[in-house]
Write a protein that holds these residues in place. Structure first.
Motif, PDB file in Angstrom:
ATOM      1  N   ARG A  47       0.833  -1.204   0.000  1.00  0.00           N
ATOM      2  CA  ARG A  47       0.000   0.000   0.000  1.00  0.00           C
ATOM      3  C   ARG A  47       0.873   1.261   0.000  1.00  0.00           C
ATOM      4  O   ARG A  47       0.547   2.259  -0.627  1.00  0.00           O
ATOM      5  CB  ARG A  47      -0.941   0.003   1.218  1.00  0.00           C
ATOM      6  CG  ARG A  47      -2.088  -0.981   1.083  1.00  0.00           C
ATOM      7  CD  ARG A  47      -2.946  -1.071   2.352  1.00  0.00           C
ATOM      8  NE  ARG A  47      -4.040  -1.995   2.164  1.00  0.00           N
ATOM      9  CZ  ARG A  47      -5.235  -1.670   1.661  1.00  0.00           C
ATOM     10  NH1 ARG A  47      -5.490  -0.407   1.330  1.00  0.00           N
ATOM     11  NH2 ARG A  47      -6.173  -2.571   1.499  1.00  0.00           N
ATOM     12  N   ARG A 192     -10.010  -7.468  -5.951  1.00  0.00           N
ATOM     13  CA  ARG A 192      -8.667  -7.712  -5.394  1.00  0.00           C
ATOM     14  C   ARG A 192      -8.404  -9.204  -5.184  1.00  0.00           C
ATOM     15  O   ARG A 192      -7.318  -9.700  -5.468  1.00  0.00           O
ATOM     16  CB  ARG A 192      -8.481  -6.942  -4.093  1.00  0.00           C
ATOM     17  CG  ARG A 192      -8.197  -5.474  -4.375  1.00  0.00           C
ATOM     18  CD  ARG A 192      -7.495  -4.809  -3.243  1.00  0.00           C
ATOM     19  NE  ARG A 192      -8.335  -4.666  -2.084  1.00  0.00           N
ATOM     20  CZ  ARG A 192      -7.911  -4.872  -0.844  1.00  0.00           C
ATOM     21  NH1 ARG A 192      -6.677  -5.246  -0.590  1.00  0.00           N
ATOM     22  NH2 ARG A 192      -8.729  -4.696   0.177  1.00  0.00           N
ATOM     23  N   ARG A 199      -2.540 -13.527 -10.270  1.00  0.00           N
ATOM     24  CA  ARG A 199      -1.327 -12.903 -10.824  1.00  0.00           C
ATOM     25  C   ARG A 199      -0.259 -13.984 -11.032  1.00  0.00           C
ATOM     26  O   ARG A 199      -0.337 -15.071 -10.436  1.00  0.00           O
ATOM     27  CB  ARG A 199      -0.836 -11.786  -9.898  1.00  0.00           C
ATOM     28  CG  ARG A 199      -0.320 -12.297  -8.586  1.00  0.00           C
ATOM     29  CD  ARG A 199       0.340 -11.207  -7.767  1.00  0.00           C
ATOM     30  NE  ARG A 199       0.663 -11.736  -6.462  1.00  0.00           N
ATOM     31  CZ  ARG A 199       0.298 -11.190  -5.311  1.00  0.00           C
ATOM     32  NH1 ARG A 199      -0.379 -10.067  -5.278  1.00  0.00           N
ATOM     33  NH2 ARG A 199       0.642 -11.752  -4.177  1.00  0.00           N
TER      34      ARG A 199
END
Ligand code: DC
Length: 239
Positions: A47, A192, A199
């Protein structure tokens, strides 16, 4: 069950992975406090990178050039400091407390893509391993048990019903004065989870030796009791 003794037993590594907003950090902080361990929120690190890139104007309409973000990495210094008033660890980006800012929706909307960048992961993982080199740590994230600490003595994989997770996140944001529609919060969680699990590099997945904890119907106390029992069994068998 006697918990105090844990402080004097051999220190272990506790890896907690799981879906977004399923209470990983709540249980991780409670465990760290009970055991006298350090707590590291690895998601906060991704983040911070995202926040830094946003501040530099490198992310526009949810898109960016990976190479621009990679170039910034050397300018990013991350640290965690325990705040005795809130009794929790807070995240610092280049010496600035960004604990609140990194939880903003604009960061949540972009962090999955930033965290998928190879060089970002290499840098974050190196920091995470260094923080955990002496054990006595609870770290939560998406790839802690599978990749960062594959030899962790205790691995948990946490999940909960999507609506329950959305409600928890919605309540958390509202309590911080961020009024986002329930549907938008839910869409971000689903997005998310999908990005994190699909991924290429270190996707979110349950380690073979991780214990599944679905906390949809469990109170914080019940979860803590469940995990402390696991630790107690583990330390009894290894001490
Ligand atoms: O735990 P969190 O929701 O604050 O994490 C933010 C994002 O960071 C998450 O969507 C995926 C990424 N992340 C990751 O790729 N690897 C980790 N170990 C922790 C988080």
């Amino acid at each position: 069950m006697s918990l105090g003794n844990h402080r004097f037993m051999t220190k272990i590594t506790i890896a907690i992975d799981g879906h977004s907003s399923c209470g990983k950090s709540t249980i991780a902080k409670a465990l760290a406090s009970k055991l006298g361990y350090a707590y590291v929120d690895s998601g906060a690190m991704y983040r911070c990178v995202t926040l830094f890139a946003l501040r530099k104007g490198l992310i526009k309409d949810h898109s960016f050039q990976e190479s621009d973000i990679v170039k910034l990495l050397d300018e990013i210094n991350l640290s965690f400091h325990f705040n005795p008033t809130t009794k929790s660890s807070e995240t610092f980006l280049n010496g600035e407390n960004v604990e609140k800012e990194i939880r903003q929706m604009v960061v949540s909307e972009n962090v999955s893509k930033v965290s998928a960048i190879h060089d970002v992961r290499v840098k974050m993982i190196a920091i995470q391993r260094d923080l955990g080199k002496n054990k006595g740590i609870v770290m939560d994230g998406r790839d802690i048990g599978t990749n960062v600490f594959p030899d962790a003595e205790l691995k948990l994989f946490m999940t909960a019903d999507t609506d329950i997770r959305t409600q928890r996140r919605f309540d958390e944001l509202s309590s911080k004065g961020q009024h986002i529609a329930f549907g938008d919060v839910k869409a971000n969680l689903i997005y998310r989870d999908h990005e994190d699990a699909h991924r290429k590099e270190n996707p979110l997945t349950q380690a073979n030796d991780a214990i599944l904890l679905d906390n949809s119907d469990l109170s914080r106390e019940q979860q803590l009791e469940f995990v402390l029992k696991l630790i107690s069994d583990l330390t009894l068998s290894t001490d």
